[in-house]
Write an enzyme that holds these catalytic residues in place. Structure first.
Site, short mmCIF file in Angstrom:
data_model
loop_
_atom_site.label_atom_id
_atom_site.label_comp_id
_atom_site.label_asym_id
_atom_site.label_seq_id
_atom_site.Cartn_x
_atom_site.Cartn_y
_atom_site.Cartn_z
N CYS A 35 0.83 -1.21 0.00
CA CYS A 35 0.00 0.00 0.00
C CYS A 35 0.86 1.26 0.00
O CYS A 35 0.36 2.35 -0.24
CB CYS A 35 -0.94 0.01 1.20
N ASP A 37 2.29 2.65 2.54
CA ASP A 37 2.22 3.44 3.79
C ASP A 37 3.50 3.29 4.60
O ASP A 37 4.15 2.25 4.59
CB ASP A 37 1.02 2.98 4.62
N CYS A 60 -2.92 5.32 5.72
CA CYS A 60 -4.37 5.30 5.76
C CYS A 60 -4.88 5.58 7.18
O CYS A 60 -4.10 5.60 8.14
CB CYS A 60 -4.88 3.94 5.30
N CYS A 104 -2.51 -2.87 8.72
CA CYS A 104 -2.21 -1.52 9.21
C CYS A 104 -1.75 -1.61 10.68
O CYS A 104 -0.84 -0.88 11.09
CB CYS A 104 -3.42 -0.62 9.09
FE1 FES Z 1 -1.61 0.07 4.30
FE2 FES Z 1 -3.38 0.88 6.01
S1 FES Z 1 -3.71 0.49 3.91
S2 FES Z 1 -1.26 0.65 6.34
#
Ligand code: FES
Length: 128
Positions: A35, A37, A60, A104
Site C-alpha cells: 500500500c 504506507d 491510511c 495496518c
Molecule cells: Fe496500508 Fe493501512 S492500507 S497501512
C-alpha cells in the site's frame, strides 16, 4: 454495522502522540510495500520504561489509528512489555479492524519493535 469502530474513528480524527522526538533513544521506520504506507516511531527511554513516544504516519486512517493506539498502550510501560506488544492487541484495543485492514496494525507493531531494536543496538548494555 459500521465499517470502523468508534474507537478507530476517534484515534483517526484525534491521533495521540503525533510528532517527532528530536533526541529519541530509539527510532524505527517501517513500510508496507503493497500500500506504500510508512510509519515512524520515536521512543524516549528512562529507567527501563517508555518515558515518551511519538509517531509520524504517512498512511491510511487505520494506520494512523493503530499508531495512535499503540503509542498509548506502551507509554509508561517497561520495555519487557513493549517487546510483547502485538498487532492483535492493538486491533483489539481499537475494538476491531476490518480483515483487509489488519496489516495496518501490523505496521504499528513492527514500527515499535524496530524502534526498540534501535534502542538496544545503541545501548547493548540495557538488553536483558
Ligand atoms: Fe496500508 Fe493501512 S492500507 S497501512
Amino acid at each position: 454495522m459500521a465499517l470502523y469502530s468508534e474507537t478507530v474513528m476517534d484515534h483517526f480524527r484525534n491521533p495521540r502522540n503525533v510528532g517527532v522526538i528530536e533526541d529519541a533513544d530509539g527510532v524505527g521506520e517501517v513500510g508496507n510495500a503493497k500500500c506504500g504506507d510508512i510509519m515512524k516511531m520515536y521512543l524516549k527511554i528512562e529507567d527501563g520504561v517508555v518515558a515518551d513516544v511519538k509517531f509520524e504516519t504517512f498512511g491510511c486512517g487505520s494506520a494512523i489509528a493503530s499508531s495512535s493506539m499503540a503509542t498509548e498502550m506502551i507509554k509508561g510501560k517497561p520495555l519487557s512489555e513493549v517487546a510483547q506488544l502485538t498487532n492483535k492487541a492493538v486491533a483489539e484495543a481499537l475494538d476491531g479492524l476490518p480483515d483487509y485492514k489488519m496489516h495496518c496494525s501490523v505496521l504499528a507493531e513492527e514500527a515499535i519493535h524496530s524502534a526498540l531494536e534501535d534502542y538496544y543496538k545503541k545501548h547493548p548494555e540495557k538488553e536483558a
